[in-house]
Structures are given as structure tokens and as C-alpha cells.
Write an enzyme that holds these catalytic residues in place. Structure first.
Site, short mmCIF file in Angstrom:
data_model
loop_
_atom_site.label_atom_id
_atom_site.label_comp_id
_atom_site.label_asym_id
_atom_site.label_seq_id
_atom_site.Cartn_x
_atom_site.Cartn_y
_atom_site.Cartn_z
N HIS A 12 0.72 -1.03 0.06
CA HIS A 12 -0.47 -0.22 -0.07
C HIS A 12 1.24 1.60 0.44
O HIS A 12 0.25 2.77 -0.33
CB HIS A 12 -0.72 -0.17 1.06
CG HIS A 12 -1.96 -1.41 0.92
ND1 HIS A 12 -2.08 -2.45 1.27
CD2 HIS A 12 -3.13 -0.63 1.21
CE1 HIS A 12 -3.11 -3.27 1.16
NE2 HIS A 12 -3.90 -1.87 0.86
N ASN A 13 2.03 0.87 0.02
CA ASN A 13 2.86 2.24 -0.17
C ASN A 13 3.77 2.30 -1.32
O ASN A 13 3.86 1.94 -2.67
CB ASN A 13 3.94 1.61 0.12
CG ASN A 13 5.50 2.80 0.89
OD1 ASN A 13 5.43 3.51 -0.02
ND2 ASN A 13 6.21 1.93 1.22
N ALA A 14 3.35 3.42 -2.11
CA ALA A 14 3.21 4.62 -3.20
C ALA A 14 4.85 4.52 -3.34
O ALA A 14 4.92 4.92 -5.12
CB ALA A 14 2.63 5.65 -3.63
N GLY A 15 5.54 4.86 -2.81
CA GLY A 15 6.49 5.36 -2.40
C GLY A 15 7.68 3.70 -3.15
O GLY A 15 8.44 3.96 -4.23
N ASP A 78 9.71 -8.31 1.70
CA ASP A 78 9.80 -8.55 3.23
C ASP A 78 11.95 -7.97 3.24
O ASP A 78 12.17 -8.93 2.86
CB ASP A 78 9.65 -9.70 3.77
CG ASP A 78 8.89 -9.29 5.27
OD1 ASP A 78 7.84 -8.52 5.54
OD2 ASP A 78 9.57 -10.02 6.10
N TYR A 173 15.69 2.10 10.78
CA TYR A 173 16.97 2.41 11.21
C TYR A 173 18.11 2.69 10.51
O TYR A 173 19.33 2.64 10.95
CB TYR A 173 16.84 0.11 11.51
CG TYR A 173 16.40 -0.54 12.65
CD1 TYR A 173 16.75 -0.66 13.59
CD2 TYR A 173 15.52 -1.02 12.25
CE1 TYR A 173 16.05 -1.13 14.85
CE2 TYR A 173 14.35 -2.01 12.63
CZ TYR A 173 14.45 -1.67 14.46
OH TYR A 173 13.97 -2.74 14.66
N HIS A 208 19.61 -3.25 -0.21
CA HIS A 208 19.39 -4.76 0.08
C HIS A 208 18.13 -4.75 -0.73
O HIS A 208 17.73 -6.04 -1.10
CB HIS A 208 18.69 -5.13 0.96
CG HIS A 208 17.83 -4.27 2.54
ND1 HIS A 208 17.98 -2.80 2.13
CD2 HIS A 208 16.57 -4.64 2.50
CE1 HIS A 208 17.07 -2.29 3.09
NE2 HIS A 208 16.47 -3.34 3.13
#
Length: 226
Positions: A12-15, A78, A173, A208
């Protein structure tokens, strides 16, 4: 779009959609124009329960859920932080290390407290991403759709954990992580940059997530373009 194949990014992340589009364009060239990227959020799909015990399992859970609901190919990832002295923790619990989900500052402050007595030479860590690409079985015209093929790739960004956060970019992080791979410029203190001090372009070049998704592009080309 005409003559294109729709590929769902299970987020759901447009970025994240923007980042994956950039990677595919760089790796596939003009062929990337034949892929229409949409997010699970744009399609109104719910987030599945991520109850896997590894990054690979959780990436597959997300991609499989999209395929079974839509009958469209899907890509998911993930990721999290692995700290060697903590026995690979926080790992898949990275986003909720402080006890609840999504409080970046509380997460990295707890981590810094936990390794406060660890010498700098032993504060090694890596961000790890698992990226999954899942393709539906052809011919079925109603949900739940069957899965034809799936592939998972891993990408790591290695570095060290510093003692106090630096930088305003990124998330999670990033303010306490210094990657071994560095851009040509130095930080304001004359030393190496944290992930949060890098521009998005500098971070994406070594991240990554970029490594894992780039490793999938051959499978994506074979399934959707060739």
C-alpha cells in the site's frame, strides 16, 4: 495502456511502487513500458497476515495472496535488520522491535540500548530483503486463482551500527546504520554516511531491496515479456 501486462506490487506504499518502477526501467529498458505496475492498495486489496518465520516466507505470503485474489502476477518484498551480536535479531520483528508496530525511533533506541556495551568493531549488521515474484496459472477465470510459478531472491546491504542517530532521510533503522558501500562524498563530520544521510538515489544504488528486485528481473522478463 495497450499491449501491456499488469503486475501488482503487493504493498500500500506508493514510494515502493516508484522504486520498483525505477529498477525495472533500468534493468529492462524499453521493455519495461510493456508492464503496467499497480499496487495492492490501488486495487483495494487487504493486507494479509504475515505469519511467516523468515523474510522469504513473508514475501511469498504477500505475493501469493494477491495472485489468488486477482489472477494477476505479483511482486512483493519483506525486509529487516539483522544484527550479528544479537543472533540475527531483530530480523522479521524489525518493524515492531519495541513491542508495537511502526515506531521507528522507539525501535532503534531500544536496539541501541541493547548493544550499548558492544565495542564498535563488533557492531556489524546487515539489512536483508527477500523479493518474491509469483505467477498465476493460466485458464482459470474466478478466484481463488491457482499459482503456476514462484521465485524468491535475496539482497543484503552490509554495514555497522553507530551509537547515535544521524540523518533525516530514509526510515526505520537508517539513522543508525552505516553501509560499507559508500557514495563518493563524505558526511558533515567527514566520515561515512548513514543510510539516513544518503539521498534516495545514493541509497537505492546499494540497497538490499534494489539488489533483491534486480535479481528477479530475469524471471519477470521471461514470464511477462518474452
Amino acid at each position: 495502456m495497450s499491449n501491456t501486462v499488469r503486475l501488482v506490487v503487493a504493498t500500500h506504499n506508493a514510494g515502493k511502487l516508484t522504486e520498483i518502477r525505477r529498477i525495472l526501467t533500468e534493468d529492462l529498458g524499453s521493455d519495461a513500458d510493456r508492464i503496467e505496475l499497480v499496487t495492492a492498495g490501488q486495487l483495494g486489496l487487504p493486507d494479509p497476515v504475515e505469519d511467516g518465520v523468515s523474510f522469504e516466507q513473508n514475501a511469498l505470503i504477500k505475493a501469493r495472496d494477491v495472485v489468488r485474489r486477482t489472477g494477476l502476477p505479483a511482486i512483493a518484498d519483506d525486509s529487516g535488520l539483522i544484527v550479528d551480536v544479537l543472533g540475527s535479531a531483530p530480523g522479521i520483528l524489525s518493524a515492531r522491535w519495541c513491542g508495537h508496530h511502526g515506531d521507528d525511533v522507539a525501535n532503534y533506541r531500544l536496539l541501541l540500548d541493547q548493544i550499548a556495551d558492544i565495542p564498535d568493531a563488533n557492531r556489524t549488521a546487515r539489512f536483508r530483503c527477500a523479493a518474491a515474484f509469483v505467477v498465476p496459472e493460466a485458464g482459470r477465470d474466478e478466484a481463488p486463482y491457482s499459482i503456476h510459478n514462484e521465485n524468491v531472491e535475496l539482497g543484503d546491504m552490509r554495514g555497522t551500527i553507530i551509537r547515535e542517530p544521524r540523518g533525516e532521510h530514509g526510515f526505520g533503522y537508517d539513522p543508525i546504520f552505516v553501509p560499507y558501500d559508500q557514495p563518493a562524498r563524505s558526511g558533515e563530520n567527514g566520515g561515512p554516511l548513514t543510510s539516513a544521510e544518503m539521498t534516495p538515489e545514493e541509497k537505492n544504488a546499494i540497497s538490499h531491496r534494489s539488489k533483491a528486485i534486480r535479481a528477479l528481473t530475469r524471471s519477470i522478463r521471461r514470464a511477462l515479456i518474452d
